[in-house]
Design a protein around this motif. Structure first.
Motif, PDB file in Angstrom:
ATOM      1  N   ASN A 209      47.374  34.372 -17.547  1.00  0.00           N
ATOM      2  CA  ASN A 209      46.795  35.683 -17.204  1.00  0.00           C
ATOM      3  C   ASN A 209      45.988  36.245 -18.366  1.00  0.00           C
ATOM      4  O   ASN A 209      44.909  36.809 -18.190  1.00  0.00           O
ATOM      5  CB  ASN A 209      47.896  36.680 -16.815  1.00  0.00           C
ATOM      6  N   LYS A 210      46.525  36.075 -19.565  1.00  0.00           N
ATOM      7  CA  LYS A 210      45.877  36.637 -20.751  1.00  0.00           C
ATOM      8  C   LYS A 210      44.543  35.935 -21.053  1.00  0.00           C
ATOM      9  O   LYS A 210      43.562  36.569 -21.431  1.00  0.00           O
ATOM     10  CB  LYS A 210      46.828  36.484 -21.944  1.00  0.00           C
ATOM     11  N   THR A 211      44.515  34.616 -20.875  1.00  0.00           N
ATOM     12  CA  THR A 211      43.326  33.852 -21.259  1.00  0.00           C
ATOM     13  C   THR A 211      42.326  33.657 -20.112  1.00  0.00           C
ATOM     14  O   THR A 211      41.182  33.285 -20.343  1.00  0.00           O
ATOM     15  CB  THR A 211      43.735  32.444 -21.747  1.00  0.00           C
ATOM     16  N   GLY A 212      42.785  33.902 -18.881  1.00  0.00           N
ATOM     17  CA  GLY A 212      41.895  33.688 -17.737  1.00  0.00           C
ATOM     18  C   GLY A 212      41.690  32.218 -17.386  1.00  0.00           C
ATOM     19  O   GLY A 212      40.746  31.876 -16.661  1.00  0.00           O
ATOM     20  N   LEU A 213      42.589  31.369 -17.858  1.00  0.00           N
ATOM     21  CA  LEU A 213      42.472  29.934 -17.525  1.00  0.00           C
ATOM     22  C   LEU A 213      42.556  29.732 -16.016  1.00  0.00           C
ATOM     23  O   LEU A 213      43.262  30.460 -15.318  1.00  0.00           O
ATOM     24  CB  LEU A 213      43.621  29.148 -18.169  1.00  0.00           C
ATOM     25  N   TYR A 214      41.860  28.725 -15.531  1.00  0.00           N
ATOM     26  CA  TYR A 214      41.941  28.222 -14.152  1.00  0.00           C
ATOM     27  C   TYR A 214      41.334  29.153 -13.093  1.00  0.00           C
ATOM     28  O   TYR A 214      41.504  28.901 -11.902  1.00  0.00           O
ATOM     29  CB  TYR A 214      43.400  27.906 -13.756  1.00  0.00           C
ATOM     30  N   LEU A 215      40.662  30.227 -13.518  1.00  0.00           N
ATOM     31  CA  LEU A 215      40.096  31.126 -12.510  1.00  0.00           C
ATOM     32  C   LEU A 215      38.895  30.483 -11.817  1.00  0.00           C
ATOM     33  O   LEU A 215      38.588  30.799 -10.676  1.00  0.00           O
ATOM     34  CB  LEU A 215      39.689  32.459 -13.148  1.00  0.00           C
ATOM     35  N   GLU A 216      38.224  29.588 -12.531  1.00  0.00           N
ATOM     36  CA  GLU A 216      37.084  28.887 -11.917  1.00  0.00           C
ATOM     37  C   GLU A 216      37.418  27.414 -11.791  1.00  0.00           C
ATOM     38  O   GLU A 216      38.070  26.839 -12.654  1.00  0.00           O
ATOM     39  CB  GLU A 216      35.834  29.064 -12.776  1.00  0.00           C
ATOM     40  N   SER A 217      36.953  26.801 -10.710  1.00  0.00           N
ATOM     41  CA  SER A 217      37.279  25.379 -10.483  1.00  0.00           C
ATOM     42  C   SER A 217      36.378  24.489 -11.334  1.00  0.00           C
ATOM     43  O   SER A 217      35.329  24.876 -11.762  1.00  0.00           O
ATOM     44  CB  SER A 217      37.104  25.016  -9.020  1.00  0.00           C
TER      45      SER A 217
END
Ligand code: NAP
Length: 217
Positions: A209-217
């Protein structure tokens, strides 16, 4: 804080245990860990129990050359998540050996380094997914790999290793029901805005959540 206290080691890892004694049976848990999830942790714990391991060293892959590197999360994020996930278990630690080695990651290089660190007396067990192990015969210098370590393939329920050419006594398969969790499913759930609580440790949810990992494929 010492390396032992954090459970993290940097490059040339120290084989000393928390109580100062030398380990005799060491698990090396190899994986991309993108992200590390409870299936991995249960698998490491189960294999440690079954084989009487003194410790399990998680080794996040540096550059998994067989994958599209643009789609693999930066190694430092995968390393930090692995540290967070294993921090509370004194039997687990994380090694940067593959993260810090330049070039494509080969398990053979890792096992040679681990053997040099631990010496000839220690039994090494290389633990990974059975799917990954299935490709073992395509790896370089298979005979040397089997001389360096015993291999343990962790199965999802119902999975069968298709390659029957693996040498007798060199490979064990362990079924781990918790491996119904998969890293790719976790990534997909994050991308779709679905929760991953309880699939991964709480600290990993917060890190993602903090780093925003995996929000885009
Ligand atoms: P992968 O192809 O991403 O994973 C194959 C399957 O195994 C997936 O279902 C994966 O589930 C599972 N898996 C991976 N690591 C696991 C572990 N430690 N415990 C339980 N299940 C695991 O495999 P990978 O992660 O890239 O590679 C696995 C290991 O094999 C790494 O250490 C890698 O460096 C090594 N490897 C070496 C070579 C070589 O030396 N030539 C070639 C290939 C792989 P999740 O996606 O949920 O983890």
């Amino acid at each position: 804080m010492t390396e032992q206290a954090t459970g993290v080691s940097h490059g040339g890892s120290s084989p000393a245990r928390r109580d100062g004694s030398a380990p005799t049976k060491v698990g090396i848990m190899g994986g991309t860990f993108d992200p590390v999830h409870h299936g991995h942790l249960v698998a490491a714990s189960e294999v440690a129990h079954l084989f009487g391991l003194d410790e399990v060293v998680f080794v996040p892959t540096g550059q998994p050359w067989q994958k599209d590197l643009d789609k693999v999360t930066p190694s430092e994020d995968r390393y930090l998540m692995t540290v967070i996930a294993t921090a509370e278990n004194p039997q687990f630690r994380v090694d940067r050996i593959e993260i810090d080695r330049s070039g494509p990651t080969y398990t053979l290089d890792t096992l040679r380094q681990m053997r040099a660190t631990y010496g000839p007396e220690v039994d090494l067990y290389f633990i990974t997914g059975a799917d990954a192990l299935g490709a073992i015969l395509s790896w370089h210098n298979v005979d040397e790999l089997f001389d360096l370590a015993h291999f343990v393939g962790c199965n999802r329920p119902g999975h069968h290793l298709s390659d029957t050419g693996l040498p007798e006594g060199k490979v064990s398969l362990v079924e781990v029901p918790a491996l119904a969790i998969s890293s790719s499913e976790c990534r997909e759930r994050v991308r779709k805005g679905e929760p991953i609580w309880y699939l991964v440790p709480d600290g990993i949810v917060r890190y993602i959540n903090k780093t925003g990992l995996y929000l885009e494929s």
